[in-house]
Scaffold this active site. Sequence first.
Site, PDB file in Angstrom:
ATOM      1  N   LYS A 174       0.861  -1.189   0.000  1.00 24.60           N
ATOM      2  CA  LYS A 174       0.000   0.000   0.000  1.00 24.60           C
ATOM      3  C   LYS A 174       0.892   1.231   0.000  1.00 24.60           C
ATOM      4  O   LYS A 174       1.481   1.568   1.013  1.00 24.60           O
ATOM      5  CB  LYS A 174      -0.926   0.023   1.216  1.00 24.60           C
ATOM      6  N   CYS A 286      14.414  10.309   6.963  1.00 22.83           N
ATOM      7  CA  CYS A 286      14.424   9.871   8.356  1.00 22.83           C
ATOM      8  C   CYS A 286      15.822  10.019   8.971  1.00 22.83           C
ATOM      9  O   CYS A 286      15.964  10.233  10.156  1.00 22.83           O
ATOM     10  CB  CYS A 286      13.975   8.424   8.446  1.00 22.83           C
TER      11      CYS A 286
HETATM   12  O1  TXE Z   1       2.809   9.529   7.735  1.00 21.97           O
HETATM   13  P1  TXE Z   1       1.843   8.308   8.029  1.00 21.97           P
HETATM   14  P2  TXE Z   1       2.577  10.841   6.857  1.00 21.97           P
HETATM   15  C1  TXE Z   1       6.963  11.273   9.464  1.00 21.97           C
HETATM   16  C2  TXE Z   1       7.356  12.686   9.029  1.00 21.97           C
HETATM   17  C3  TXE Z   1       6.083  13.193   8.407  1.00 21.97           C
HETATM   18  C4  TXE Z   1       5.036  12.548   9.293  1.00 21.97           C
HETATM   19  C5  TXE Z   1       3.664  12.389   8.668  1.00 21.97           C
HETATM   20  O2  TXE Z   1       7.688  13.452  10.158  1.00 21.97           O
HETATM   21  O3  TXE Z   1       6.007  14.586   8.452  1.00 21.97           O
HETATM   22  O4  TXE Z   1       5.563  11.272   9.583  1.00 21.97           O
HETATM   23  O5  TXE Z   1       3.759  11.756   7.389  1.00 21.97           O
HETATM   24  C6  TXE Z   1      -0.305   4.763   5.932  1.00 21.97           C
HETATM   25  N1  TXE Z   1      -2.876   1.934   9.375  1.00 21.97           N
HETATM   26  N2  TXE Z   1       7.367  10.292   8.483  1.00 21.97           N
HETATM   27  O6  TXE Z   1       1.274  11.496   7.190  1.00 21.97           O
HETATM   28  O7  TXE Z   1       0.465   8.770   8.241  1.00 21.97           O
HETATM   29  C7  TXE Z   1      -0.250   5.948   4.998  1.00 21.97           C
HETATM   30  O8  TXE Z   1      -1.275   5.860   4.027  1.00 21.97           O
HETATM   31  C8  TXE Z   1      -1.922   1.581   8.504  1.00 21.97           C
HETATM   32  C9  TXE Z   1       8.638   9.676   8.727  1.00 21.97           C
HETATM   33  O9  TXE Z   1       2.797  10.482   5.436  1.00 21.97           O
HETATM   34  O10 TXE Z   1       2.508   7.519   9.107  1.00 21.97           O
HETATM   35  C10 TXE Z   1       1.149   5.799   4.424  1.00 21.97           C
HETATM   36  O11 TXE Z   1       1.156   4.784   3.426  1.00 21.97           O
HETATM   37  N3  TXE Z   1      -1.341   2.460   7.649  1.00 21.97           N
HETATM   38  C11 TXE Z   1       8.782   8.431   7.922  1.00 21.97           C
HETATM   39  C12 TXE Z   1       1.956   5.330   5.637  1.00 21.97           C
HETATM   40  O12 TXE Z   1       0.991   4.787   6.548  1.00 21.97           O
HETATM   41  C13 TXE Z   1      -1.734   3.739   7.672  1.00 21.97           C
HETATM   42  C14 TXE Z   1       8.344   8.527   6.506  1.00 21.97           C
HETATM   43  C15 TXE Z   1       2.726   6.450   6.343  1.00 21.97           C
HETATM   44  O13 TXE Z   1       1.839   7.489   6.655  1.00 21.97           O
HETATM   45  C16 TXE Z   1      -2.718   4.169   8.584  1.00 21.97           C
HETATM   46  C17 TXE Z   1       7.064   9.182   6.384  1.00 21.97           C
HETATM   47  C18 TXE Z   1      -3.301   3.207   9.456  1.00 21.97           C
HETATM   48  N4  TXE Z   1      -4.225   3.529  10.358  1.00 21.97           N
HETATM   49  C19 TXE Z   1       6.638  10.068   7.357  1.00 21.97           C
HETATM   50  N5  TXE Z   1      -2.873   5.497   8.405  1.00 21.97           N
HETATM   51  C20 TXE Z   1      10.150   7.816   8.067  1.00 21.97           C
HETATM   52  N6  TXE Z   1      10.218   6.758   8.872  1.00 21.97           N
HETATM   53  O14 TXE Z   1      11.109   8.246   7.480  1.00 21.97           O
HETATM   54  C21 TXE Z   1      -2.034   5.884   7.419  1.00 21.97           C
HETATM   55  N7  TXE Z   1      -1.346   4.815   6.967  1.00 21.97           N
END
Ligand code: TXE
Length: 485
Positions: A174, A286
């Site tokens: 996904k 990250c």
């Molecule tokens: O993250 P999300 P977002 C951090 C970074 C960023 C913040 C928000 O600080 O500003 O997170 O980013 C899926 N069950 N990182 O909003 O929501 C979602 O669709 C399962 C650091 O993008 O965590 C996407 O595919 N999955 C990080 C994935 O989770 C769910 C990289 C990540 O989204 C879900 C990205 C649920 N309930 C963001 N809800 C790193 N480790 O480097 C959403 N998703």
Amino acid sequence: MNTSYQLFIDGVWREGSDGKRVPVINPATEEAFAEVSWGTVDDANLAVESSQKALSGQWGTWSPTRRGRFLLSVAAAIRRNTAELSALFSKEHGKPPHQASSEVEDAARYLEYFGGWANKLTGMTIDLGQGQLDYVLREPLGVTVHIAPWNYPLDIFCRSVGPALAAGNTCVVKPSREISVVTLALARLFQEEGIPAGVLNVIPGPGTVLGKVLTEDPRVRGIIFTGSVATGRTVLQSAALNITPVVSMELGGKAPSLVFVKDESELDGPVGGAVGAMAWNAGQSCGQRARWYVRRDLYEPFLERLAPRVRNLKPGPATQPGVDLGPLVSKKHYDNVMNYIRLGIEEGARLIAGGGRPEGVGEKGYFVAPTVFADCHNGMRIVREEIFGPVITVIPVDSIDEAVALANDNSFGLSSEIWTSDLTTAHLVASKLDVGHVTINGSAAFGFEVPFGGVKLSGLGREGGPEAILAYTRLKNVWVKLGHG
Ligand code: TXE
């Protein structure tokens, strides 16, 4: 170029079950350039069903050597298609061409590394004494679900799908809302190279809905997640329902960089590193070195050298030649990073460069000027929290012990760095940093052959290296009584 993308389920490109499509936005222009089908709960169920069926189908008969060769052939296809993939990637994500093609190369390297592992996985025998045979089989987990973020979508896709397939699993991926079509373009290469139906499914759609359904499905036997801490917690709760193994969870960081070079003559390296921390992926990494702890006598010289180099960085759209950093990925994320910049000013940090929208980029596009905050301290939110943009904080320190203590004073523990020509200091500090990844005098080794992952809120498990592929397998012990009576 294709402007209409569909879900890839059971070896077939198809619309979502309710026919919904969403626009794909170019973050440099804020304009839609394509549409993508939006998956539903029914589509997610179909994807898991096809992945489960595939385990006992043709895929199950492929030898490990064949699986390995297949991954190598996809890696070669990725390389042949670098120009097309990179162009699409730049359009969807905003990365300048050199950064987009570098990630395409990373994707190929992951498949090559794990393709090479496919026929080197072994079980073992255990001597329990005469009249008994005991052996341990190493088996695939089964259906694995990969929830990917937007910041390195190709790299992260291949670093988990690569070992999963090498070990004989099947995958449901996904991608994130922000970046999905480049992932679908990658899936097309897997299809063209002959992946059997159901072995790889890619289903864009609403994260909270599909993420929940996929991670709560009892047929799923492995979860791989990269994203935020908040969503990571939700995924762990979902995994708890069926005690589904969480192979790895990478939840970001707030990496410290400790500058302890001999004198000013050695500042070029760390200054270059700080510039790269803002330019590479516009800081949406990250492992970004976001907290700079600089020995006090080097502090002002470091800032004096850094400021002009940061001001010289050129933000802009990927279509413009010579661009150093692209826009942020979305309006939501742009607003978030801009809020942190305002917060930094309110918190009393000294602005050395940047601090808002860059000049010369026009009104469209989610561009943020590379921003350096000095005179920071660990009590500030801009120092403690993950900003995930082209923003760094700089803090003077009096001793290496103080620097290590401040570096460890954070809830994340992913990556870190030290700059010094003193070997003893370098290795001592490496042993004291409470993180999963340390680099000395530069930043590299974020995966492929070496384990990458974090401690504390940065997550669990490792991606890259031999431990990573073992985590995509499970052990089964078999005991045999030899002879009769
Ligand atoms: O993250 P999300 P977002 C951090 C970074 C960023 C913040 C928000 O600080 O500003 O997170 O980013 C899926 N069950 N990182 O909003 O929501 C979602 O669709 C399962 C650091 O993008 O965590 C996407 O595919 N999955 C990080 C994935 O989770 C769910 C990289 C990540 O989204 C879900 C990205 C649920 N309930 C963001 N809800 C790193 N480790 O480097 C959403 N998703």
